[in-house]
Design a protein around this motif. Structure first.
Motif, PDB file in Angstrom:
ATOM      1  N   VAL A  10       8.070   7.879   8.984  1.00 12.50           N
ATOM      2  CA  VAL A  10       8.284   8.087   7.846  1.00 12.50           C
ATOM      3  C   VAL A  10       9.194   7.289   6.907  1.00 12.50           C
ATOM      4  O   VAL A  10       8.913   6.419   5.892  1.00 12.50           O
ATOM      5  CB  VAL A  10       7.991   9.493   7.215  1.00 12.50           C
ATOM      6  N   THR A  11      10.916   7.547   8.004  1.00 12.54           N
ATOM      7  CA  THR A  11      10.973   6.510   6.775  1.00 12.54           C
ATOM      8  C   THR A  11      11.890   5.027   6.730  1.00 12.54           C
ATOM      9  O   THR A  11      11.890   4.435   5.279  1.00 12.54           O
ATOM     10  CB  THR A  11      12.980   6.761   8.024  1.00 12.54           C
ATOM     11  N   LYS A  12      10.671   4.651   7.344  1.00  6.66           N
ATOM     12  CA  LYS A  12      10.466   3.441   7.761  1.00  6.66           C
ATOM     13  C   LYS A  12       9.682   3.494   6.330  1.00  6.66           C
ATOM     14  O   LYS A  12       9.820   2.268   6.067  1.00  6.66           O
ATOM     15  CB  LYS A  12       9.995   2.916   8.938  1.00  6.66           C
ATOM     16  N   ALA A  13       8.648   3.942   6.654  1.00  9.02           N
ATOM     17  CA  ALA A  13       7.676   3.768   5.552  1.00  9.02           C
ATOM     18  C   ALA A  13       7.801   3.764   4.205  1.00  9.02           C
ATOM     19  O   ALA A  13       7.293   3.648   3.583  1.00  9.02           O
ATOM     20  CB  ALA A  13       6.330   5.291   5.557  1.00  9.02           C
ATOM     21  N   VAL A  14       8.590   4.766   4.575  1.00 11.27           N
ATOM     22  CA  VAL A  14       9.611   4.529   2.843  1.00 11.27           C
ATOM     23  C   VAL A  14      10.067   3.867   2.497  1.00 11.27           C
ATOM     24  O   VAL A  14       9.483   3.267   0.905  1.00 11.27           O
ATOM     25  CB  VAL A  14       9.844   5.852   2.756  1.00 11.27           C
ATOM     26  N   ARG A  15      11.002   3.193   2.879  1.00  6.44           N
ATOM     27  CA  ARG A  15      11.264   1.320   2.734  1.00  6.44           C
ATOM     28  C   ARG A  15      10.821   0.496   2.650  1.00  6.44           C
ATOM     29  O   ARG A  15      10.763  -0.054   1.603  1.00  6.44           O
ATOM     30  CB  ARG A  15      12.653   1.375   4.298  1.00  6.44           C
ATOM     31  N   GLU A  16       9.418   0.669   3.383  1.00  4.96           N
ATOM     32  CA  GLU A  16       8.390  -0.810   2.575  1.00  4.96           C
ATOM     33  C   GLU A  16       7.816   0.236   1.832  1.00  4.96           C
ATOM     34  O   GLU A  16       7.586  -0.946   0.656  1.00  4.96           O
ATOM     35  CB  GLU A  16       7.403  -0.167   4.508  1.00  4.96           C
ATOM     36  N   ILE A  17       7.201   0.750   1.363  1.00  7.05           N
ATOM     37  CA  ILE A  17       6.744   1.342   0.635  1.00  7.05           C
ATOM     38  C   ILE A  17       7.676   0.581  -0.831  1.00  7.05           C
ATOM     39  O   ILE A  17       7.245   0.590  -2.115  1.00  7.05           O
ATOM     40  CB  ILE A  17       6.910   2.652  -0.024  1.00  7.05           C
ATOM     41  N   THR A  18       8.975   1.092  -0.522  1.00  5.62           N
ATOM     42  CA  THR A  18      10.101   0.537  -1.994  1.00  5.62           C
ATOM     43  C   THR A  18       9.972  -0.580  -1.927  1.00  5.62           C
ATOM     44  O   THR A  18      10.717  -0.918  -3.103  1.00  5.62           O
ATOM     45  CB  THR A  18      11.280   1.434  -1.990  1.00  5.62           C
ATOM     46  N   ALA A  19       9.778  -1.424  -1.075  1.00  2.19           N
ATOM     47  CA  ALA A  19       9.798  -2.943  -0.903  1.00  2.19           C
ATOM     48  C   ALA A  19       8.687  -3.417  -1.651  1.00  2.19           C
ATOM     49  O   ALA A  19       8.138  -4.933  -2.143  1.00  2.19           O
ATOM     50  CB  ALA A  19       9.775  -3.395   0.559  1.00  2.19           C
ATOM     51  N   THR A  20       7.747  -2.798  -2.401  1.00  4.05           N
ATOM     52  CA  THR A  20       6.761  -3.387  -2.853  1.00  4.05           C
ATOM     53  C   THR A  20       6.392  -4.181  -4.099  1.00  4.05           C
ATOM     54  O   THR A  20       7.879  -3.300  -4.826  1.00  4.05           O
ATOM     55  CB  THR A  20       5.810  -1.635  -3.674  1.00  4.05           C
ATOM     56  N   GLU A  21       6.901  -5.259  -4.077  1.00  2.00           N
ATOM     57  CA  GLU A  21       6.640  -6.194  -5.471  1.00  2.00           C
ATOM     58  C   GLU A  21       6.552  -5.542  -6.765  1.00  2.00           C
ATOM     59  O   GLU A  21       5.307  -5.068  -7.087  1.00  2.00           O
ATOM     60  CB  GLU A  21       7.304  -7.800  -5.243  1.00  2.00           C
ATOM     61  N   GLY A  22       7.714  -5.554  -7.487  1.00  2.00           N
ATOM     62  CA  GLY A  22       6.966  -5.340  -9.146  1.00  2.00           C
ATOM     63  C   GLY A  22       7.495  -4.416  -9.936  1.00  2.00           C
ATOM     64  O   GLY A  22       6.668  -3.397 -10.497  1.00  2.00           O
ATOM     65  N   ALA A  75       3.445   6.877  -5.112  1.00  2.00           N
ATOM     66  CA  ALA A  75       4.470   7.074  -4.049  1.00  2.00           C
ATOM     67  C   ALA A  75       4.419   8.042  -3.019  1.00  2.00           C
ATOM     68  O   ALA A  75       4.164   8.278  -1.522  1.00  2.00           O
ATOM     69  CB  ALA A  75       5.607   6.583  -3.940  1.00  2.00           C
ATOM     70  N   VAL A  76       4.121   9.530  -4.013  1.00  2.00           N
ATOM     71  CA  VAL A  76       3.875  10.598  -3.251  1.00  2.00           C
ATOM     72  C   VAL A  76       3.094  10.239  -2.671  1.00  2.00           C
ATOM     73  O   VAL A  76       2.627  11.028  -1.629  1.00  2.00           O
ATOM     74  CB  VAL A  76       3.603  11.897  -4.640  1.00  2.00           C
ATOM     75  N   GLU A  77       1.389  10.118  -2.911  1.00  2.00           N
ATOM     76  CA  GLU A  77       0.736   9.886  -2.281  1.00  2.00           C
ATOM     77  C   GLU A  77       0.749   9.350  -1.093  1.00  2.00           C
ATOM     78  O   GLU A  77      -0.085   9.464  -0.392  1.00  2.00           O
ATOM     79  CB  GLU A  77      -1.037   9.225  -2.930  1.00  2.00           C
ATOM     80  N   ARG A  78       1.501   7.948  -0.959  1.00  2.00           N
ATOM     81  CA  ARG A  78       1.086   7.056   0.088  1.00  2.00           C
ATOM     82  C   ARG A  78       2.351   7.825   0.709  1.00  2.00           C
ATOM     83  O   ARG A  78       1.730   7.809   2.298  1.00  2.00           O
ATOM     84  CB  ARG A  78       1.687   5.588  -0.236  1.00  2.00           C
ATOM     85  N   VAL A  79       3.293   8.581   0.498  1.00  2.00           N
ATOM     86  CA  VAL A  79       4.534   8.941   1.749  1.00  2.00           C
ATOM     87  C   VAL A  79       3.331   9.994   2.696  1.00  2.00           C
ATOM     88  O   VAL A  79       3.516  10.483   3.058  1.00  2.00           O
ATOM     89  CB  VAL A  79       5.466   9.711   1.073  1.00  2.00           C
ATOM     90  N   GLN A  80       2.973  10.890   1.259  1.00  2.00           N
ATOM     91  CA  GLN A  80       1.591  12.384   2.834  1.00  2.00           C
ATOM     92  C   GLN A  80       0.780  11.132   2.882  1.00  2.00           C
ATOM     93  O   GLN A  80       0.184  12.313   4.665  1.00  2.00           O
ATOM     94  CB  GLN A  80       1.095  12.667   1.167  1.00  2.00           C
ATOM     95  N   ASP A  81       0.267  10.400   3.103  1.00  2.00           N
ATOM     96  CA  ASP A  81      -0.391   9.627   3.678  1.00  2.00           C
ATOM     97  C   ASP A  81       0.316   9.241   5.239  1.00  2.00           C
ATOM     98  O   ASP A  81      -0.585   9.472   6.285  1.00  2.00           O
ATOM     99  CB  ASP A  81      -1.279   8.192   3.387  1.00  2.00           C
TER     100      ASP A  81
END
Lengths: 410, 410
Positions: free
Chosen positions: B245-257, B298-304
């Motif tokens: 999940v920690t890696k996923a949070v980092r990936e989600i925040t790297a979304t461009e734009g 982000a919250v939805e994606r984190v829950q997934d």
């Protein structure tokens, strides 16, 4: 040899009575080393040894021995046993089945009027678990010369109480020197603490050796900053790097064709606050295999992964391998003795290696050694829910009886 | 309007003298809310307010006000200030520059013999930091009706001491009702606590609003087993899923734009032992953006990701969003007032949004509000190494002076 079997009913009665000592509501036992409950367990054991007409001896480390002489006064001893200290809120089987199983084995021979050439000696080692005093396997460690007696006496629990003082307090600082006499071999019956036997639907495992392992301490140091205004590109997050390494450990262990296991077990984060980027993380890695080269390669790979993660995240790091123990193959003849004993007991068994360390590892340094495993349901140990089917415990004791008798008979 | 500037030398003297209170060896200050050091800082502030001939008022929450009347007795008030409580071993700038800068702004006007139409009122809010009593921004929260006074009084520190009792103990439980009078607008000068201004080599930020955020608590529950004998395929490791999940949070925040930031800040592992597979991990996730839809996604994606990680590893999990605050755009007119003031002060500035919350967020609910940021060197705050170039602090106060004067003059 005439067939002899253990008294299953007496074994069960003793097992249940023994586990009333320090019993927990959740079905486990709480008898950590040198506690009052550990003393009560020791007292019961000594009483039963005396009832079985064994010659009882307590050594300087509080290791308890119960001896039955053999026909040959000059023959070296067949030693077998395990431990009766428990984890805090631990299980009823770990250690206990090996000690009470050993008592039943000797009594079965005595009840059947069978003498052996060699003396038989049961042992209950002090502080196998290592939960109150570190390191673990302290009693067998001193016995086999791995640790000094004075080093052991100076070990302190978290309240600053010393092993030597607590041993004296419970009345188990014996007079006998803590050193091996003339040993012929050592056997230990123990729960597997893993799932292999249960999954294979087998009652007994013939243990050929014990995994080697590496224990590593790692620290990442980055920068604590507010989780809001600090952009992702400027972060030096010690926990993100820890996650990287944890994922890498899992990937390394998934390498096909190796028995490598790897665990990140202890993790501490600073400042550990919901809205602050982690500045420092200290964590541990445990890697094990029966192949020393596989452990070597894993430690190297882990170090690379740590360095890469630190570089990606802009961190300082510290790495220390705090313990390395080589894989420990048991004695071929003792292994075969256990296998033959399992055949004679009519049980289905497999040969396996142990992922966990045991007193048998230290004994293996000074005498031919092997172990007998019985299944752990769901692989669970060190918890109150630890469980082994009673018929498997009995089968394990039957195998121990036969292995001991074989080695003790000329 | 005739140009007026603040007395840079007096400002510096007061800043240094003020930060001798609760000074730490490492160059920071330790003045947590309602501590003896916080009382001493309050006493000094009240003394200086009186020397500046301000009408001093303490409300029921211990918020300290210093007022200078305007020409128009019916005009609503221009309120401005910040806070003087600190983090434990915090920095010298956070809060202090906003309160002492406000004092200098009024004194500059008074020294120049310049009256305003509207009354000017400085405020030092109680318990902005929230390190001793939670929640943070308690003084401005009660003032703006977000919290009840009695709720605030009942807040306890870790020793069980109540906010209301400690406020009384230090002599700052005032008589004045903690509620807004007739407010015209609110300004707050504060350190940025992020790196944007320093990186852009600018002295001032015109703050257009504050990020919205979500705080999430997550717990994974697996099975504690011995790290040796438990094969990788049978593990239910709560920490491996946490790493996922920690890696996923980092990936989600790297979304461009997007401006999304995400942090796993607090992590607790059970049993946290080198040779035991983690059974339970509790951790937090902080996600922020100025776009509420981005936080939602982000919250939805984190829950997934949590659900997937739990499924992969065979875990139970708990998820709770413990706080959600929408992005908070400040008042257009106040923002433009700050921008014009920055122009008049002759400084280079940018418009930006704040990643961190401030008392200004609560004030923005009841009155037109904006903020002025000055740079934080290396983006560091909440630490003793927190630092802002003195000339930037002065420039920030000059902008505050001009913004306040504009809004206070018909």
């Amino acid at each position: 040899m005439a067939d002899v079997t253990i008294d299953e009913q007496r074994f069960r009665q003793r097992f249940d009575e023994f586990n009333e000592i320090g019993a927990t509501d959740a079905g486990g036992v709480d008898r950590p080393t040198l506690s009052d409950e550990n003393k009560a367990a020791r007292d019961t054991l000594v009483e039963w040894f005396r009832e079985a007409e064994l010659d009882v001896r307590i050594d300087e480390m509080g290791n308890i021995f119960g001896r039955r002489e053999g026909r040959d006064p000059d023959a070296s001893t067949v030693l077998f046993g395990s431990h009766v200290d428990s984890q805090y809120n631990g299980g009823r089987y770990d250690g206990v089945v090996g000690v009470l199983g050993a008592l039943e084995a000797i009594e079965a021979l005595t009840d059947a009027g069978i003498e052996t050439d060699r003396p038989l000696e049961i042992v209950a080692w002090s502080n196998e678990e290592g939960v109150r005093f570190q390191p673990d396997m302290l009693g067998s460690g001193v016995y086999t010369g791995v640790f000094d007696l004075e080093y052991a006496y100076r070990r302190e629990d978290k309240d600053g109480k010393r092993f030597g003082d607590e041993l004296e307090r419970i009345g188990y600082k014996g007079e006998d020197p803590c050193e091996p006499g003339d040993l012929h071999c050592y056997f230990e019956l123990h729960v597997e603490q893993g799932p292999f036997l249960e999954q294979a639907d087998l009652s007994v495992g013939v243990v050929e050796g014990v995994f080697g392992f590496s224990w590593m301490n790692v620290a990442f140091e980055g920068q604590a900053n507010h989780a809001g205004p600090t952009p992702m590109t400027m972060r030096r997050d010690a926990f993100v790097a820890t996650a990287d390494v944890t994922k890498a450990v899992r990937e390394i262990t998934a390498t096909e064709g190796t028995d490598l296991v790897g665990t990140v077990g202890s993790v501490d984060v600073w400042p550990n606050s919901i809205n602050v980027i982690p500045e420092r993380v200290e964590f541990t890695i445990d890697c094990r295999s029966y192949d020393n080269a596989v452990v070597d390669a894993a430690v190297e790979r882990v170090q690379d992964e740590i360095a890469w993660a630190a570089e990606r995240e802009g961190l300082e790091y510290e790495f220390e391998e705090i313990m390395r123990v080589d894989a420990d193959p048991f004695d071929d003849e003792c292994i075969e003795t256990v296998a033959e004993a399992a055949d004679e007991a009519g049980c289905e068994y497999t040969r396996l290696v142990s992922g966990a360390g045991h007193d048998a590892n230290y004994l293996n340094k000074i005498a031919p050694t092997s172990m007998i495993f019985v299944p752990s349901v769901d692989g669970i140990s060190h918890r109150e829910s630890e469980y082994t089917e009673w018929e498997d415990v009995v089968t394990g004791a039957e195998v121990l009886l036969r292995a001991v008798r074989k080695q003790a008979t000329a």
